[in-house]
Design a protein around this motif. Structure first.
Motif, mmCIF file in Angstrom:
data_model
loop_
_atom_site.group_PDB
_atom_site.id
_atom_site.type_symbol
_atom_site.label_atom_id
_atom_site.label_comp_id
_atom_site.label_asym_id
_atom_site.label_seq_id
_atom_site.Cartn_x
_atom_site.Cartn_y
_atom_site.Cartn_z
ATOM 1 N N THR A 170 4.533 -3.359 -15.815
ATOM 2 C CA THR A 170 3.722 -3.660 -14.633
ATOM 3 C C THR A 170 2.238 -3.452 -14.916
ATOM 4 O OG1 THR A 170 3.828 -1.401 -13.735
ATOM 5 C CG2 THR A 170 5.612 -2.914 -13.130
ATOM 6 N N GLY A 171 1.927 -2.977 -16.127
ATOM 7 C CA GLY A 171 0.532 -2.761 -16.484
ATOM 8 C C GLY A 171 0.406 -2.126 -17.851
ATOM 9 N N VAL A 219 -2.141 -3.902 -13.784
ATOM 10 C CA VAL A 219 -2.939 -2.677 -13.737
ATOM 11 C C VAL A 219 -3.282 -2.220 -15.146
ATOM 12 C CG1 VAL A 219 -2.975 -0.243 -13.038
ATOM 13 C CG2 VAL A 219 -1.823 -1.950 -11.597
ATOM 14 N N LEU A 220 -4.541 -1.837 -15.331
ATOM 15 C CA LEU A 220 -4.969 -1.143 -16.546
ATOM 16 C C LEU A 220 -5.476 0.220 -16.104
ATOM 17 C CD1 LEU A 220 -5.700 -0.804 -19.511
ATOM 18 C CD2 LEU A 220 -7.829 -2.070 -19.084
ATOM 19 N N ALA A 221 -4.821 1.286 -16.574
ATOM 20 C CA ALA A 221 -5.165 2.638 -16.144
ATOM 21 C C ALA A 221 -5.198 3.579 -17.338
ATOM 22 C CB ALA A 221 -4.148 3.135 -15.114
ATOM 23 N N GLY A 258 -4.366 3.569 -6.010
ATOM 24 C CA GLY A 258 -4.878 2.267 -6.418
ATOM 25 C C GLY A 258 -3.892 1.423 -7.213
ATOM 26 N N PRO A 259 -3.268 1.977 -8.268
ATOM 27 C CA PRO A 259 -2.297 1.183 -9.019
ATOM 28 C C PRO A 259 -1.135 0.689 -8.169
ATOM 29 C CG PRO A 259 -2.975 3.081 -10.318
ATOM 30 C CD PRO A 259 -3.564 3.263 -8.948
ATOM 31 N N VAL A 260 -0.685 1.494 -7.212
ATOM 32 C CA VAL A 260 0.419 1.076 -6.356
ATOM 33 C C VAL A 260 -0.028 -0.069 -5.441
ATOM 34 C CG1 VAL A 260 2.040 1.817 -4.573
ATOM 35 C CG2 VAL A 260 1.459 3.367 -6.443
ATOM 36 N N GLU A 261 -1.250 0.036 -4.902
ATOM 37 C CA GLU A 261 -1.780 -1.047 -4.064
ATOM 38 C C GLU A 261 -1.816 -2.352 -4.854
ATOM 39 O OE1 GLU A 261 -4.823 1.052 -0.936
ATOM 40 O OE2 GLU A 261 -5.514 0.844 -2.994
ATOM 41 N N ALA A 314 -6.858 -8.500 -12.648
ATOM 42 C CA ALA A 314 -6.357 -7.155 -12.955
ATOM 43 C C ALA A 314 -7.088 -6.119 -12.120
ATOM 44 C CB ALA A 314 -6.539 -6.832 -14.438
ATOM 45 N N LEU A 315 -6.425 -4.983 -11.925
ATOM 46 C CA LEU A 315 -7.060 -3.805 -11.335
ATOM 47 C C LEU A 315 -7.360 -2.823 -12.454
ATOM 48 C CD1 LEU A 315 -7.588 -2.163 -8.509
ATOM 49 C CD2 LEU A 315 -5.664 -0.828 -9.384
ATOM 50 N N LEU A 316 -8.580 -2.326 -12.508
ATOM 51 C CA LEU A 316 -8.992 -1.330 -13.499
ATOM 52 C C LEU A 316 -9.032 0.025 -12.809
ATOM 53 C CD1 LEU A 316 -9.798 -4.038 -14.760
ATOM 54 C CD2 LEU A 316 -11.879 -2.965 -15.622
#
Length: 477
Positions: free
Chosen positions: A391-392, A371-373, A360-363, A347-349
Motif C-alpha cells: 500500500t506504500g 503512501v511514502l513514509a 495521514g497514511p490511513v487517510e 502520492a502522500l508524503l
C-alpha cells in the motif's frame, strides 16, 4: 462483560487540552462521533476552542463542546508550556467538578493526565486515559529512541523532573490505559516502569464515509484554490518542526532533477497542507523554514487559507500563478477530500520519524493514494511495504532515497496504480475504520464502569491531594 452492561448507554465526558486542528484532535472528534453513533451521550471539555480554527463537527452543533476560559496563558514568553498546560487543565477540572455540574458515568482523558486523580478522588468517577505518546518524551522535540532527555540542560532537567514524575504518577491512577499503536505501547512500558500494566492498543479510526464522497463542488472557491490537473504530491501535517516537512521539499526538488526535461511530470507540484496556529512560535518558525527551503531550491510557492479562516498570511514574496509548492494553512474538510480524491494526486508524503501513529497514511489509503513514509513508528503498522499487498513505501528519512522512491511511484502504470489503490482501500476499511475504534473505546469505557464505585483509602487520598497541593504551589511560585 454482562449483556446488560454491554448494551448500557453511558454518559461520557471527554477532557482534552486544546481542541484545534491536529491528529490528536481528529481522534477525539471521531471517537466522540463514533460513541454518539453507538447511542452514548458525549460532552467534550477543553481549555481552548476557537470556532475559526477547529474541525467542523465541533462548531456546527454535531458535538457538544464546553470551553471555559482559563485565567492562565498558554506560556510565558514562549516558555513553561507544560506548567501552564497543567494549570489550565486543573482550572478545567474545577469547572467539571463544581456543584451543579453534569454527572457522568466515566471520563475519557487524553494527552495530559494531571486531572486523572482529581476526577477519581473528588469526582468519584472511573477514568480511561488514552496515551498518544508520553509527554516527557516530547518536550525535547521529535522523539529519537535511546536519546530521550539527553539534550536537556541543567535548568530544564530541574524544571521537567517534577512534571515528568507527576505524569507517571497520575497516569498510573487511570482505571484503563489505552495507546494508539504497538510502537507507543512499547515506548510507554519502557519509560513508565512503575505503572506495570500493559496498555491496550486501539488504533485511531477515521470516518470512512467522509472520504467516500468524491464529488468536487467546482463552484466552491476554497476548492478551486487548491485543486489542479497538474501531477500533485501531497503532504498533510501540522506546521511543526518535528513533522520534518522539509524532507518533502528537498525530496521533491531532487525528484524534479532526476526526471527528463521533456516529461509532463516536470510540471508536478507539491502541496503542503496542515494546521497552522499563529499563536505558536513553532508553527510560525516552521513555515518560515519551509519557505527558506523552497527558495534554496529555486522553487516558486504560494500560501493560501480557506475563506472561513481568520489566519493572516505572512507577508512573503509569493507566486500566485502555478507555483511549484502550495502551502495550505488550516485546510477545510472539503479541501482535504478534494486533494486526496483528485486523479492528479500521485502520492502522500508522510515525513515525521518515530510518529506515534500518524493518521495521514490511513487517510491516503482510504482514498487509494500511495503512501511514502518514514520507516519508524506508527506508519510501520499501517503501511504495507512489500511486493505482496503493497500500500506504500517505508524509507529512511533521506531526501535522495525518497526522490528515488518517488521516481518509482510517479512512473507506475495505470494497472499497477489501480491494484495498489484497491489494496490500500481494503486495508483501511478492514483495520482503521471509525466503527472499530469506537467499539474498542466503548469496550474500554464499559470495562472501567464495570469496576464499580471508586473507593480510595484515606491514606492514599491524603497523599495524592498533598502532592497536588505541592504541585500547584510549584506552579504559582
Amino acid at each position: 462483560m454482562t449483556e446488560q452492561t454491554s448494551t448500557r448507554k453511558l454518559r461520557i465526558a471527554f477532557v482534552h487540552p486544546d481542541l484545534g486542528i491536529g491528529g490528536a484532535e481528529r481522534l477525539v472528534v471521531d471517537a466522540a462521533l463514533g460513541l454518539q453513533k453507538l447511542g452514548h451521550s458525549v460532552d467534550i471539555y477543553t481549555s481552548h476552542h476557537d470556532p475559526k480554527h477547529c474541525f467542523e463537527e465541533t462548531r456546527d452543533g454535531t458535538l457538544s463542546v464546553h470551553a471555559p476560559k482559563p485565567p492562565f496563558p498558554r506560556s510565558l514568553k514562549g516558555k513553561l508550556h507544560i506548567l501552564f498546560a497543567n494549570a489550565r487543565q486543573l482550572h478545567l477540572v474545577t469547572h467539571l467538578l463544581r456543584p451543579g455540574s453534569p454527572k457522568y458515568d466515566v471520563f475519557f482523558v487524553d494527552q495530559l493526565s494531571t486531572c486523572v486523580p482529581l476526577l477519581r478522588i473528588i469526582g468519584r468517577t472511573r477514568v480511561v486515559f488514552y496515551c498518544h505518546f508520553p509527554d516527557k518524551l516530547l518536550s525535547d522535540g521529535a522523539y529519537v529512541e535511546g536519546q530521550a532527555g539527553r539534550n536537556r540542560g541543567g535548568m530544564k532537567r530541574m524544571y521537567r523532573y517534577p512534571v515528568d514524575k507527576l505524569e507517571e504518577v497520575t497516569t498510573r491512577q487511570s482505571d484503563v490505559i489505552l495507546v494508539n499503536s504497538q510502537f507507543t505501547g512499547r515506548v510507554f512500558e519502557a519509560h513508565f516502569p512503575s505503572i506495570g500494566a500493559t496498555p491496550t492498543v486501539i488504533y485511531p479510526g477515521i470516518n470512512l464515509a467522509a472520504y467516500a464522497a468524491t464529488t468536487v463542488d467546482s463552484s466552491d472557491s476554497d476548492i478551486l484554490q487548491v485543486i489542479s490537473e497538474r501531477p500533485t504530491l501531497l503532504s498533510l501535517n501540522r506546521f511543526e518542526k518535528k513533522k520534518n516537512a522539509a524532507l518533502a521539499i528537498d525530496a521533491f526538488a531532487m525528484l524534479l532533477k532526476k526526471l527528463p526535461s521533456d516529461t509532463p511530470l516536470q510540471h508536478m507540484r507539491l502541496v503542503l497542507a496542515g494546521g497552522y496556529d499563529p499563536r505558536l512560535e513553532d508553527n510560525m518558525m516552521t513555515l518560515v523554514h519551509l519557505i527558506d527551503r523552497a527558495k534554496a531550491h529555486s522553487l516558486s510557492y504560494n500560501i493560501v487559507t480557506p475563506s472561513t479562516s481568520s489566519t493572516n498570511i505572512p507577508p512573503f514574496n509569493t507566486s500566485e500563478d502555478d507555483p511549484s509548492i502550495l502551502f495550505l494553512l488550516n485546510f477545510t474538510t472539503p479541501q482535504r477530500s478534494a486533494l486526496l480524491s483528485a486523479p492528479s494526486t500521485l502520492a502522500l508524503l508522510y515525513t515525521p520519524s518515530n510518529e506515534h501513529f500518524g493518521i495521514g497514511p490511513v487517510e491516503a489509503m482510504v482514498c487509494g493514494v500511495p503512501v511514502l513514509a518514514c520507516n519508524s513508528g506508527g506508519p510501520t503498522e499501517s503501511v504495507v511495504d512489500s511486493d505482496e499487498g503493497r500500500t506504500g513505501w517505508l524509507r529512511e528519512p533521506d531526501p535522495d532515497l525518497w526522490a528515488d522512491t518517488l521516481l518509482t511511484v510517479v512512473r507506475m502504470s495505470e494497472g499497477e496504480r489501480k491494484a495498489l489503490s484497491e489494496r490500500a482501500k481494503q486495508r483501511a476499511r478492514d483495520s482503521f475504520g471509525m466503527e472499530a475504534m469506537a467499539n474498542g473505546i466503548a469496550g474500554a469505557l464499559l470495562r472501567a464502569v464495570e469496576m464499580g464505585p471508586v473507593t480510595i483509602p484515606f491514606a492514599v487520598w491524603s497523599v495524592l491531594l498533598a502532592c497536588f497541593f505541592v504541585f500547584v504551589a510549584y506552579i504559582l511560585s
